[in-house]
Design a protein around this motif. Structure first.
Motif, short mmCIF file in Angstrom:
data_model
loop_
_atom_site.label_atom_id
_atom_site.label_comp_id
_atom_site.label_asym_id
_atom_site.label_seq_id
_atom_site.Cartn_x
_atom_site.Cartn_y
_atom_site.Cartn_z
N ILE A 150 0.80 -1.35 0.06
CA ILE A 150 0.16 0.41 0.07
C ILE A 150 1.24 1.03 -0.07
N ILE A 151 0.25 2.33 -1.11
CA ILE A 151 1.56 3.55 -1.14
C ILE A 151 0.64 4.44 -1.37
N CYS A 152 0.64 5.22 -0.07
CA CYS A 152 0.03 6.62 -0.11
C CYS A 152 0.53 8.01 -0.72
N VAL A 153 0.59 8.03 -1.24
CA VAL A 153 1.04 9.45 -2.43
C VAL A 153 0.42 10.66 -2.19
N VAL A 154 1.95 11.41 -1.60
CA VAL A 154 1.91 12.99 -0.73
C VAL A 154 2.16 13.79 -1.32
N SER A 155 2.32 14.87 -1.58
CA SER A 155 2.49 15.81 -2.12
C SER A 155 4.39 16.60 -1.89
N ASP A 156 4.11 16.36 -0.26
CA ASP A 156 5.25 16.58 -0.14
C ASP A 156 6.14 16.34 1.32
N HIS A 210 -2.00 8.10 13.38
CA HIS A 210 -1.54 6.56 14.09
C HIS A 210 -2.09 5.09 12.99
N GLU A 211 -3.40 6.03 12.25
CA GLU A 211 -3.67 5.24 11.17
C GLU A 211 -3.35 4.53 10.36
N TYR A 212 -2.07 5.01 9.58
CA TYR A 212 -2.11 3.90 8.71
C TYR A 212 -0.95 3.84 8.87
N GLY A 213 -1.04 1.94 7.86
CA GLY A 213 0.56 1.20 8.54
C GLY A 213 1.40 0.75 7.18
N GLY A 214 0.96 1.66 6.20
CA GLY A 214 1.81 1.18 4.84
C GLY A 214 2.46 2.45 4.86
N ARG A 215 3.63 2.36 2.92
CA ARG A 215 3.76 3.20 2.68
C ARG A 215 4.09 4.83 1.66
N TYR A 216 5.05 5.53 1.49
CA TYR A 216 4.50 7.00 1.20
C TYR A 216 5.08 7.13 -0.38
N HIS A 217 4.67 7.65 -1.05
CA HIS A 217 5.85 8.08 -2.15
C HIS A 217 5.24 9.22 -2.61
N VAL A 218 6.32 10.09 -1.93
CA VAL A 218 6.54 11.78 -2.05
C VAL A 218 6.40 12.30 -3.39
N LEU A 219 5.84 13.11 -3.95
CA LEU A 219 5.60 13.94 -5.12
C LEU A 219 7.03 14.80 -5.66
N HIS A 220 7.05 15.03 -4.13
CA HIS A 220 7.90 17.09 -4.26
C HIS A 220 7.57 18.11 -5.20
N SER A 261 -1.17 -3.00 -4.39
CA SER A 261 -2.21 -3.38 -4.05
C SER A 261 -3.12 -2.00 -4.55
N GLU A 262 -2.85 -1.00 -3.40
CA GLU A 262 -3.53 0.26 -3.47
C GLU A 262 -2.72 1.42 -3.08
N VAL A 263 -2.85 2.05 -4.29
CA VAL A 263 -2.48 3.41 -3.92
C VAL A 263 -3.17 4.33 -3.77
N ILE A 264 -3.38 5.21 -2.44
CA ILE A 264 -3.85 6.23 -1.73
C ILE A 264 -3.58 7.28 -2.50
N MET A 265 -4.27 8.39 -2.96
CA MET A 265 -3.81 9.38 -3.34
C MET A 265 -4.11 10.18 -2.57
N VAL A 286 -3.73 -2.10 -10.78
CA VAL A 286 -4.40 -1.58 -9.11
C VAL A 286 -5.46 -0.23 -8.49
N LYS A 287 -5.39 -0.29 -7.48
CA LYS A 287 -6.22 -0.20 -6.84
C LYS A 287 -6.24 1.12 -5.95
N VAL A 288 -6.87 2.41 -6.47
CA VAL A 288 -6.49 4.06 -6.26
C VAL A 288 -7.83 4.38 -5.61
N THR A 289 -7.42 4.55 -4.54
CA THR A 289 -8.59 5.74 -3.69
C THR A 289 -8.48 6.96 -3.74
N ARG A 290 -8.78 8.14 -2.51
CA ARG A 290 -8.77 9.44 -2.37
C ARG A 290 -8.84 9.45 -1.10
#
Length: 199
Positions: A82-88, A99-109, A138-142, A166-170
């Motif tokens: 599970i990847i959570c995509v953040v802007s910075d 303290h609710e998220y246990g996946g990993r991230y991707h930082v767009l910068h 399995s999931e990318v959280i925007m 891949v499941k994409v959620t917002r």
């Protein structure tokens, strides 16, 4: 007419280039730095130089780190699928506070912003697509901000990675539209994560 020595004027100008710092605040900061004992001023300057020299982007998620992998990507307790995509990087801190998220991230910068001449190639979208293409996601959280640029970026990325199945959620709109993730309280972020929707 110059009121201050040129070196002080330069210091004030440098502080004024920081986000959210106006001319008066820049003057206060410059005067504060001048009032520091020499050892503290040197330590302050050295901290800036050390951070610039040692902090770089994680080779996997692009978050800030002083190693090859950040602490989140190197943790065996995080869900790698599970990847959570953040802007910075501030977005990572905001989500982690819940303290609710246990996946990993991707930082767009950054985010796509035609008005500011920022296109998809100017931020770390290609690295995200490569991670998804490698499989096991399995999931990318925007989790970009719920403003025009954040929505545009989220939709663009969703279209790019949807062919991979891949499941994409917002994030749900517990976060007020037009605000920033870093100013959202913990309960709002928790509800937003719990109520995320597929795009």
């Amino acid at each position: 007419m110059d009121y201050f020595p040129s070196s002080l004027e330069v210091l004030i100008e440098k502080f004024a280039t920081l986000p959210g710092i106006g001319q008066k605040t820049a003057q206060r900061l410059a005067f504060f730095v001048l009032s520091l004992p020499d050892s503290e001023a040197i330590s302050f300057a050295q901290a800036i130089l050390d951070a610039k020299k040692s902090v770089s982007c994680c080779v996997v998620c692009q978050n800030l780190t002083d190693k090859e992998l950040c602490t989140i990507c190197s943790s065996t307790r995080r869900e790698p699928g599970i990847i959570c995509v953040v802007s910075d990087p501030k977005g990572v801190l905001a989500i982690e506070r819940s303290h609710e998220y246990g996946g990993r991230y991707h930082v767009l910068h950054g985010v796509i912003s035609p008005m500011n001449n920022v296109g998809p190639d100017d931020i770390r979208i290609n690295e995200l697509v490569a991670r998804v293409a490698d499989g096991d996601i399995s999931e990318v959280i925007m989790a970009t901000n719920p403003d025009t640029e954040g929505e545009t970026t989220a939709r663009y990325i969703s279209r790019l990675i949807s062919p991979f199945g891949v499941k994409v959620t917002r994030l749900a709109y517990g976060i007020p539209v037009g605000s920033s993730l870093e100013f959202a309280d913990d309960a709002t972020l928790m509800r937003a994560l719990e109520g995320r929707m597929e795009m």
